[in-house]
Design a protein around this motif. Structure first.
Motif, PDB file in Angstrom:
ATOM      1  N   UNK A  40       4.092 -20.192  -9.925  1.00 38.99           N
ATOM      2  CA  UNK A  40       4.984 -19.496  -8.991  1.00 38.99           C
ATOM      3  C   UNK A  40       5.197 -18.050  -9.419  1.00 38.99           C
ATOM      4  N   UNK A  41       5.483 -17.819 -10.705  1.00 40.89           N
ATOM      5  CA  UNK A  41       5.725 -16.461 -11.197  1.00 40.89           C
ATOM      6  C   UNK A  41       4.471 -15.600 -11.070  1.00 40.89           C
ATOM      7  N   UNK A  42       3.294 -16.158 -11.369  1.00 37.54           N
ATOM      8  CA  UNK A  42       2.056 -15.406 -11.235  1.00 37.54           C
ATOM      9  C   UNK A  42       1.826 -14.991  -9.787  1.00 37.54           C
ATOM     10  N   UNK A  43       2.047 -15.909  -8.862  1.00 37.99           N
ATOM     11  CA  UNK A  43       1.874 -15.602  -7.445  1.00 37.99           C
ATOM     12  C   UNK A  43       2.892 -14.559  -6.991  1.00 37.99           C
ATOM     13  N   UNK A  44       4.109 -14.657  -7.481  1.00 36.95           N
ATOM     14  CA  UNK A  44       5.152 -13.698  -7.122  1.00 36.95           C
ATOM     15  C   UNK A  44       4.786 -12.293  -7.601  1.00 36.95           C
ATOM     16  N   UNK A  45       4.332 -12.171  -8.851  1.00 33.11           N
ATOM     17  CA  UNK A  45       3.937 -10.865  -9.384  1.00 33.11           C
ATOM     18  C   UNK A  45       2.701 -10.324  -8.665  1.00 33.11           C
ATOM     19  N   UNK A  46       1.735 -11.186  -8.363  1.00 31.67           N
ATOM     20  CA  UNK A  46       0.544 -10.745  -7.633  1.00 31.67           C
ATOM     21  C   UNK A  46       0.929 -10.231  -6.252  1.00 31.67           C
ATOM     22  N   UNK A  47       1.834 -10.915  -5.583  1.00 33.86           N
ATOM     23  CA  UNK A  47       2.301 -10.479  -4.264  1.00 33.86           C
ATOM     24  C   UNK A  47       2.993  -9.124  -4.379  1.00 33.86           C
ATOM     25  N   UNK A  48       3.856  -8.958  -5.389  1.00 33.39           N
ATOM     26  CA  UNK A  48       4.579  -7.694  -5.560  1.00 33.39           C
ATOM     27  C   UNK A  48       3.605  -6.543  -5.811  1.00 33.39           C
ATOM     28  N   UNK A  49       2.596  -6.778  -6.631  1.00 31.83           N
ATOM     29  CA  UNK A  49       1.609  -5.729  -6.901  1.00 31.83           C
ATOM     30  C   UNK A  49       0.870  -5.339  -5.632  1.00 31.83           C
ATOM     31  N   UNK A  55      -2.635   4.581  -2.853  1.00 29.35           N
ATOM     32  CA  UNK A  55      -2.260   5.993  -2.947  1.00 29.35           C
ATOM     33  C   UNK A  55      -0.910   6.160  -3.642  1.00 29.35           C
ATOM     34  N   UNK A  56       0.061   5.325  -3.293  1.00 28.37           N
ATOM     35  CA  UNK A  56       1.367   5.414  -3.926  1.00 28.37           C
ATOM     36  C   UNK A  56       1.272   5.113  -5.418  1.00 28.37           C
ATOM     37  N   UNK A  57       0.448   4.145  -5.777  1.00 24.76           N
ATOM     38  CA  UNK A  57       0.283   3.807  -7.187  1.00 24.76           C
ATOM     39  C   UNK A  57      -0.360   4.958  -7.956  1.00 24.76           C
ATOM     40  N   UNK A  59      -0.225   8.167  -7.138  1.00 28.69           N
ATOM     41  CA  UNK A  59       0.753   9.249  -7.240  1.00 28.69           C
ATOM     42  C   UNK A  59       1.814   8.933  -8.292  1.00 28.69           C
ATOM     43  N   UNK A  60       2.233   7.678  -8.346  1.00 25.95           N
ATOM     44  CA  UNK A  60       3.222   7.290  -9.350  1.00 25.95           C
ATOM     45  C   UNK A  60       2.660   7.475 -10.752  1.00 25.95           C
ATOM     46  N   UNK A  61       1.375   7.172 -10.914  1.00 18.59           N
ATOM     47  CA  UNK A  61       0.743   7.338 -12.221  1.00 18.59           C
ATOM     48  C   UNK A  61       0.689   8.801 -12.625  1.00 18.59           C
ATOM     49  N   UNK A  62       0.636   9.695 -11.641  1.00 21.05           N
ATOM     50  CA  UNK A  62       0.615  11.128 -11.920  1.00 21.05           C
ATOM     51  C   UNK A  62       2.019  11.691 -12.104  1.00 21.05           C
ATOM     52  N   UNK A  63       3.030  10.857 -11.891  1.00 23.92           N
ATOM     53  CA  UNK A  63       4.404  11.329 -12.030  1.00 23.92           C
ATOM     54  C   UNK A  63       4.955  11.944 -10.766  1.00 23.92           C
ATOM     55  N   UNK A  64       4.311  11.700  -9.643  1.00 25.28           N
ATOM     56  CA  UNK A  64       4.759  12.256  -8.365  1.00 25.28           C
ATOM     57  C   UNK A  64       5.308  11.111  -7.523  1.00 25.28           C
ATOM     58  N   UNK A  65       6.496  11.290  -7.024  1.00 28.06           N
ATOM     59  CA  UNK A  65       7.106  10.275  -6.174  1.00 28.06           C
ATOM     60  C   UNK A  65       7.374  10.907  -4.820  1.00 28.06           C
ATOM     61  N   UNK A  66       6.774  10.363  -3.773  1.00 24.42           N
ATOM     62  CA  UNK A  66       6.906  10.948  -2.450  1.00 24.42           C
ATOM     63  C   UNK A  66       8.160  10.498  -1.723  1.00 24.42           C
ATOM     64  N   UNK A  67       8.349   9.219  -1.594  1.00 26.64           N
ATOM     65  CA  UNK A  67       9.427   8.677  -0.779  1.00 26.64           C
ATOM     66  C   UNK A  67      10.578   8.264  -1.683  1.00 26.64           C
ATOM     67  N   UNK A  68      11.353   9.237  -2.095  1.00 22.33           N
ATOM     68  CA  UNK A  68      12.448   8.928  -2.995  1.00 22.33           C
ATOM     69  C   UNK A  68      13.675   9.651  -2.527  1.00 22.33           C
ATOM     70  N   UNK A  69      14.690   9.774  -3.309  1.00 20.19           N
ATOM     71  CA  UNK A  69      15.982  10.266  -2.856  1.00 20.19           C
ATOM     72  C   UNK A  69      16.088  11.785  -2.810  1.00 20.19           C
ATOM     73  N   UNK A  70      15.151  12.451  -2.175  1.00 16.64           N
ATOM     74  CA  UNK A  70      15.258  13.878  -1.975  1.00 16.64           C
ATOM     75  C   UNK A  70      14.498  14.729  -2.966  1.00 16.64           C
ATOM     76  N   UNK A  71      13.948  14.176  -4.012  1.00 13.78           N
ATOM     77  CA  UNK A  71      13.217  14.996  -4.970  1.00 13.78           C
ATOM     78  C   UNK A  71      11.841  15.371  -4.430  1.00 13.78           C
ATOM     79  N   UNK A  72      11.292  14.528  -3.575  1.00 14.69           N
ATOM     80  CA  UNK A  72      10.022  14.801  -2.895  1.00 14.69           C
ATOM     81  C   UNK A  72       8.918  15.341  -3.797  1.00 14.69           C
ATOM     82  N   UNK A  73       8.618  14.645  -4.843  1.00 14.02           N
ATOM     83  CA  UNK A  73       7.439  14.960  -5.603  1.00 14.02           C
ATOM     84  C   UNK A  73       7.605  15.871  -6.795  1.00 14.02           C
ATOM     85  N   UNK A  74       8.790  16.019  -7.323  1.00 12.20           N
ATOM     86  CA  UNK A  74       8.915  16.801  -8.558  1.00 12.20           C
ATOM     87  C   UNK A  74       8.219  16.058  -9.681  1.00 12.20           C
TER      88      UNK A  74
END
Length: 94
Positions: A40-49, A55-57, A59-74
């Motif tokens: 169950x836990x393996x399936x839950x984590x696989x689903x979450x991933x 693209x979001x992953x 960008x996150x790896x580069x330290x850029x967050x697009x859809x966040x609370x107003x920082x827009x990619x700092x």
């Protein structure tokens, strides 16, 4: 969430509960599934991933967050530079 407490007899009739198990009514109609906790836990984590777009992953790896609370990619470097500037202003008494 509801909880079911299994006695030893029921557990033995359910094949030890160490693998996926279909639960059916007396007519043979599928009413649910049992999954051992590890599966169950393996399936839950696989689903979450899978919920994260590639693209979001990336960008996150580069330290850029697009859809966040107003920082827009700092980037982290930009945020640290901003904090350093704030610290300098506070030390200067501004």
């Amino acid at each position: 969430m509801n909880t079911v407490i299994l006695d030893d007899d029921l557990k033995s009739r359910l094949n030890g509960l160490d693998q996926h198990l279909e639960v059916r009514d007396p007519a043979g109609k599928l009413v649910g599934h049992f999954l051992p906790d590890a599966l169950y836990m393996r399936m839950l984590y696989d689903w979450a991933k899978a919920e994260f777009a590639r693209e979001e992953a990336e960008e996150a790896a580069k330290g850029i967050v697009r859809k966040w609370d107003g920082t827009n990619g700092r980037t982290t470097a930009e945020a640290l530079a901003g904090l350093a500037a704030l610290e300098a202003r506070l030390r200067a008494g501004e």
